[in-house]
Design a protein around this motif. Structure first.
Motif, short mmCIF file in Angstrom:
data_model
loop_
_atom_site.label_atom_id
_atom_site.label_comp_id
_atom_site.label_asym_id
_atom_site.label_seq_id
_atom_site.Cartn_x
_atom_site.Cartn_y
_atom_site.Cartn_z
N ASN A 28 0.84 -1.20 0.00
CA ASN A 28 0.00 0.00 0.00
C ASN A 28 0.87 1.25 0.00
OD1 ASN A 28 -1.94 1.95 0.30
ND2 ASN A 28 -2.50 1.38 2.38
N THR A 29 0.96 1.90 -1.14
CA THR A 29 1.73 3.14 -1.25
C THR A 29 0.82 4.34 -1.47
OG1 THR A 29 2.00 2.86 -3.66
CG2 THR A 29 3.70 1.89 -2.24
N ALA A 30 -0.51 4.16 -1.42
CA ALA A 30 -1.44 5.22 -1.79
C ALA A 30 -2.07 5.94 -0.60
CB ALA A 30 -2.55 4.65 -2.67
N PHE A 31 -2.24 5.26 0.53
CA PHE A 31 -2.90 5.92 1.67
C PHE A 31 -2.42 5.32 2.97
CE2 PHE A 31 -5.75 2.54 0.18
CZ PHE A 31 -5.96 1.82 1.35
N LYS A 32 -2.76 5.98 4.07
CA LYS A 32 -2.37 5.53 5.40
C LYS A 32 -3.47 5.89 6.39
CE LYS A 32 0.20 9.78 6.41
NZ LYS A 32 1.50 10.37 6.78
N PRO A 33 -3.45 5.31 7.59
CA PRO A 33 -4.46 5.67 8.60
C PRO A 33 -4.41 7.17 8.90
CG PRO A 33 -3.29 3.67 9.24
CD PRO A 33 -2.58 4.21 8.04
N ASP A 34 -5.56 7.71 9.28
CA ASP A 34 -5.77 9.11 9.61
C ASP A 34 -5.88 10.01 8.39
OD1 ASP A 34 -5.79 8.60 12.37
OD2 ASP A 34 -3.60 8.73 12.46
N GLU A 35 -5.90 9.43 7.18
CA GLU A 35 -6.18 10.25 6.00
C GLU A 35 -7.62 10.78 6.09
OE1 GLU A 35 -5.37 9.21 1.55
OE2 GLU A 35 -7.50 8.81 1.94
N TYR A 36 -7.80 12.04 5.70
CA TYR A 36 -9.12 12.68 5.75
C TYR A 36 -9.31 13.52 4.50
CZ TYR A 36 -12.73 16.03 7.17
OH TYR A 36 -13.86 16.82 7.21
N LEU A 37 -10.45 13.34 3.83
CA LEU A 37 -10.79 14.11 2.63
C LEU A 37 -12.17 14.74 2.81
CD1 LEU A 37 -9.85 11.39 -0.02
CD2 LEU A 37 -8.37 13.22 0.84
N ILE A 154 -4.69 -0.17 -8.72
CA ILE A 154 -4.91 0.00 -10.14
C ILE A 154 -4.31 1.28 -10.71
CG2 ILE A 154 -6.67 0.30 -11.92
CD1 ILE A 154 -6.23 -2.55 -10.84
N PHE A 155 -4.53 2.40 -10.05
CA PHE A 155 -4.15 3.67 -10.65
C PHE A 155 -2.64 3.85 -10.77
CE2 PHE A 155 -8.38 5.22 -8.84
CZ PHE A 155 -9.04 4.88 -10.01
N LYS A 156 -1.86 3.04 -10.09
CA LYS A 156 -0.40 3.13 -10.21
C LYS A 156 0.10 2.51 -11.51
CE LYS A 156 0.56 -1.05 -7.51
NZ LYS A 156 1.20 -1.58 -6.29
N ASN A 157 -0.76 1.73 -12.19
CA ASN A 157 -0.39 1.11 -13.45
C ASN A 157 -0.54 2.09 -14.61
OD1 ASN A 157 0.05 -1.41 -12.18
ND2 ASN A 157 -2.14 -1.85 -12.28
N LYS A 158 0.19 1.87 -15.66
CA LYS A 158 0.08 2.71 -16.85
C LYS A 158 -1.20 2.37 -17.59
CE LYS A 158 1.78 5.75 -19.77
NZ LYS A 158 2.00 7.16 -19.37
N ASP A 223 -0.60 11.52 -8.38
CA ASP A 223 0.52 11.86 -7.51
C ASP A 223 0.88 10.75 -6.52
OD1 ASP A 223 -1.68 11.91 -5.88
OD2 ASP A 223 -1.54 14.03 -5.38
N GLY A 224 0.36 9.56 -6.76
CA GLY A 224 0.62 8.46 -5.84
C GLY A 224 -0.47 8.28 -4.81
N ASN A 225 -1.21 9.36 -4.49
CA ASN A 225 -2.36 9.25 -3.59
C ASN A 225 -3.61 8.80 -4.35
OD1 ASN A 225 -1.07 10.49 -1.18
ND2 ASN A 225 -1.01 12.30 -2.51
N PHE A 226 -3.75 9.29 -5.58
CA PHE A 226 -4.88 8.97 -6.44
C PHE A 226 -6.21 9.28 -5.75
CE2 PHE A 226 -1.47 5.88 -7.57
CZ PHE A 226 -1.08 6.51 -8.74
N ILE A 227 -6.32 10.47 -5.21
CA ILE A 227 -7.58 10.88 -4.59
C ILE A 227 -8.43 11.63 -5.61
CG2 ILE A 227 -6.64 10.96 -2.26
CD1 ILE A 227 -6.46 14.01 -2.55
N PRO A 228 -9.74 11.47 -5.58
CA PRO A 228 -10.59 12.28 -6.46
C PRO A 228 -10.53 13.74 -6.04
CG PRO A 228 -11.92 10.97 -4.96
CD PRO A 228 -10.51 10.54 -4.75
N ASN A 252 1.36 10.74 0.34
CA ASN A 252 2.30 11.39 -0.56
C ASN A 252 1.93 12.87 -0.71
OD1 ASN A 252 3.58 8.76 -1.55
ND2 ASN A 252 1.45 8.44 -2.11
N PRO A 253 2.88 13.74 -1.02
CA PRO A 253 2.56 15.16 -1.21
C PRO A 253 1.54 15.35 -2.33
CG PRO A 253 4.93 14.85 -1.02
CD PRO A 253 4.33 13.48 -1.15
N LEU A 254 0.51 16.15 -2.08
CA LEU A 254 -0.52 16.40 -3.08
C LEU A 254 0.10 17.09 -4.29
CD1 LEU A 254 -3.57 16.32 -3.76
CD2 LEU A 254 -3.72 18.64 -2.83
N GLY A 255 -0.15 16.53 -5.48
CA GLY A 255 0.31 17.15 -6.71
C GLY A 255 1.71 16.80 -7.14
N LYS A 256 2.46 16.07 -6.32
CA LYS A 256 3.82 15.68 -6.70
C LYS A 256 3.73 14.62 -7.81
CE LYS A 256 8.19 13.81 -4.99
NZ LYS A 256 8.94 13.31 -3.80
N PRO A 257 4.40 14.83 -8.96
CA PRO A 257 4.30 13.90 -10.08
C PRO A 257 4.60 12.46 -9.68
CG PRO A 257 5.46 15.88 -10.75
CD PRO A 257 5.30 15.96 -9.25
#
Length: 260
Positions: A28-37, A154-158, A223-228, A252-257
């Protein structure tokens, strides 16, 4: 309710399909506990309410799970005529992203609906509080766990332009096969500046309530987070808008390529 339609679209649409498995651990490289949107919902120029999504770690028996929640509420002028307070929850295995339990609590004006669903992986079935046992395909998810699974896997794939992606979920007492299309990667304006995003639209079928691809569009941060970060849904002569207005605890930092 349009509010519910948007939230379901938000959850289902962001769950772009994948090859599900129960045997291989998924890093899991996309999210972690305590994420809030947090998202603001508008109907045309009228503020309609808010949606929130958050992740926590919670122990169930001897094991730990991601406990994820999605909440939608109307407010302001819309809230005076359409009182909505909907809640979706899912307990997700850390190992492979599969759900253990899904909860749906709907409160819309005088309409109430509550249900819990247990996922039995060994028997490939779900056990619904409302309707009992149902056989399902291996790897079936609820819509909320599917959202986090897609971000994780999924979103980490090309992806290729116009690639069609399928998804199987169990929702509202039946299996849903959702099909979406990846359109392109583009930079869009947000409250947080320009962000490179993956753009998706629904696959239009003969019985679909959406008649044109442009009637519904969803953008995910690449950006690795893949948040809507933005959703647009045409309803009649109006456009329902859902925009990210607040976030905390991103992995991951928002917007980082992100390098696919």
């Amino acid at each position: 309710m349009k509010q519910t339609t948007l939230i379901l679209a938000f959850l289902i649409f962001t769950s772009a399909g994948f090859s599900q498995t129960d045997s291989v651990p998924i890093v899991n490289t996309a999210f972690k506990p305590d994420e809030y949107l947090k998202y603001k919902i508008k109907y045309g120029i009228i503020n309609g309410g808010y949606a929130e999504m958050k992740i926590q770690l919670e122990q169930v028996g001897y094991d730990w799970y991601y406990h994820v929640k999605a909440i939608a509420r109307t407010s302001g002028l819309v809230g005076q005529f359409a009182r909505v307070s909907d809640r979706y929850e899912s307990y997700i295995q850390l190992f492979d992203g599969m759900p253990l339990q899904a909860i749906r609590d709907i409160n819309e004006n005088n309409y109430r609906r509550y249900n819990e669903v247990i996922f039995d992986r060994e028997e490939n079935k779900v056990i619904s509080l409302k309707s009992g046992e149902h056989k399902v395909p291996p790897g079936t998810l609820d819509v909320l766990s599917a959202f986090y699974y897609a971000r994780r896997m999924i979103f980490k794939n090309k992806l290729h332009k116009n690639q069609i992606i399928n998804l199987t979920t169990y929702f509202d007492e039946q299996l849903y096969i959702v099909k979406v299309k990846y359109k392109k990667t583009e930079k869009i304006r947000t409250k947080f500046g320009k962000i490179k995003c993956l753009k998706f639209v629904p696959l239009i079928e003969n019985n679909s309530t959406i008649k044109k691809e442009e009637d519904m569009q969803v953008w995910f941060s690449d950006d690795g987070n893949f948040i809507p970060v933005k959703i647009r849904l045409k309803v009649g002569f109006s456009t329902v808008k859902c925009d990210l207005i607040e976030y905390k605890g991103l992995k991951n930092p928002l917007g980082k390529p992100f390098s696919h």
